[in-house]
Design an enzyme around this catalytic site. Structure first.
Site, short mmCIF file in Angstrom:
data_model
loop_
_atom_site.label_atom_id
_atom_site.label_comp_id
_atom_site.label_asym_id
_atom_site.label_seq_id
_atom_site.Cartn_x
_atom_site.Cartn_y
_atom_site.Cartn_z
N ASN A 107 -14.20 -5.51 -7.24
CA ASN A 107 -13.15 -4.48 -6.85
C ASN A 107 -13.63 -3.21 -7.76
O ASN A 107 -13.75 -3.30 -8.77
CB ASN A 107 -11.74 -4.80 -6.83
CG ASN A 107 -10.86 -3.78 -6.09
OD1 ASN A 107 -11.30 -3.09 -5.21
ND2 ASN A 107 -9.86 -3.37 -6.93
N HIS A 109 -11.62 0.69 -8.56
CA HIS A 109 -10.37 1.23 -8.44
C HIS A 109 -10.41 2.58 -8.94
O HIS A 109 -10.99 2.89 -10.10
CB HIS A 109 -9.39 0.39 -9.01
CG HIS A 109 -8.00 0.90 -9.14
ND1 HIS A 109 -7.15 0.73 -7.98
CD2 HIS A 109 -7.49 1.65 -10.02
CE1 HIS A 109 -6.01 1.37 -8.25
NE2 HIS A 109 -5.97 1.88 -9.35
C1 GAR Z 1 -12.22 4.48 -3.26
O1 GAR Z 1 -11.70 5.46 -3.93
C2 GAR Z 1 -11.65 3.16 -3.89
O2 GAR Z 1 -11.66 3.31 -5.19
C3 GAR Z 1 -10.17 2.94 -3.35
O3 GAR Z 1 -10.25 3.37 -1.97
C4 GAR Z 1 -11.33 4.42 -2.02
C5 GAR Z 1 -12.33 3.93 -0.65
O4 GAR Z 1 -13.33 4.99 -0.39
N1 GAR Z 1 -9.79 1.76 -3.55
C6 GAR Z 1 -8.46 1.37 -4.09
O5 GAR Z 1 -7.72 2.46 -4.18
C7 GAR Z 1 -8.05 -0.17 -4.17
N2 GAR Z 1 -7.01 -0.03 -4.97
P1 GAR Z 1 -14.45 4.80 0.34
O6 GAR Z 1 -13.82 4.25 1.85
O7 GAR Z 1 -14.91 6.06 0.58
O8 GAR Z 1 -15.37 3.84 -0.33
#
Ligand code: GAR
Length: 195
Positions: A107, A109
């Site tokens: 994952n 984060h």
């Molecule tokens: C990213 O910033 C990722 O780190 C976060 O969602 C975003 C997705 O962006 N994930 C979380 O917060 C998980 N806890 P993307 O759709 O542009 O890749």
């Protein structure tokens, strides 16, 4: 070739970074499937543009989380998927799912874990007025936003930053490091399988 499935719920910039890395040979894997729980997510367009098969599901059409996960696991096993890469997938898994791919789920984060767990990590760090936040890539365990850390990179919060400018720098950092982290993760898995 190692097969990965990428799970996404939204914009998909990290998914795109992984596609680009596969295309130019930095990531030696096949993206066998993109799993998505949101019918209008932009990430679906990205998968379509690159001919990546999609498993789109509606969580509300199952009687439980585990029931939807059983179908996903069956699909992944049918495709011979070796590892799961979460890229902005905003759902929590049951012990059944984590156990089915134990040690094979990664994952990303948008904070320096263990600081700022949860769904609004960038905003929470910005509002807390920290001088430094960042990005963490970790292996997934049952506890949310925990698990062994594979890679972390700091991002400074600059004087004059807005939430948007900070978000942009964090996403740039994510998009740069995630392909490297995924490559390192699948290399580790291969070594473990051999020994
Ligand atoms: C990213 O910033 C990722 O780190 C976060 O969602 C975003 C997705 O962006 N994930 C979380 O917060 C998980 N806890 P993307 O759709 O542009 O890749």
């Amino acid at each position: 070739m190692t097969k990965i499935a990428v799970f996404c719920s939204g914009f998909g910039s990290n998914f795109q970074a992984l596609i680009n890395a596969v295309d130019d040979g930095r990531l030696k894997a096949e993206i066998a499937l993109m799993v998505c729980d949101k019918p209008y997510a932009y990430v679906l367009t990205r998968a379509k543009n690159h001919n990546i098969p999609v498993f789109l599901f509606d969580p509300n059409s199952f009687s439980s989380r585990e029931e939807s996960e059983r179908l996903i696991v069956k699909t992944l096993e049918g495709l011979g998927v070796d590892a799961i890469v979460l890229a902005g997938f905003m759902r929590i898994f049951t012990p059944y799912f984590i156990g089915s791919f134990k040690g094979r789920i990664l994952n990303i984060h948008p904070s320096l874990l263990p600081a700022f767990k949860g769904a609004h990590a960038i905003r929470d760090a910005f509002e807390a007025k920290v001088k430094e936040t960042g990005v963490t890539v970790h292996s997934v365990v049952q506890e949310v936003d925990a698990g062994p850390i594979l890679m972390q990179e700091k991002v400074s919060v600059l004087a004059g930053d807005t939430l948007e400018s900070l978000e942009n720098r964090i996403h740039e950092t994510e998009n740069r490091i995630y392909p490297k982290a995924v490559q390192s993760f699948i290399s580790q898995l291969k070594t473990q399988q051999k020994s």
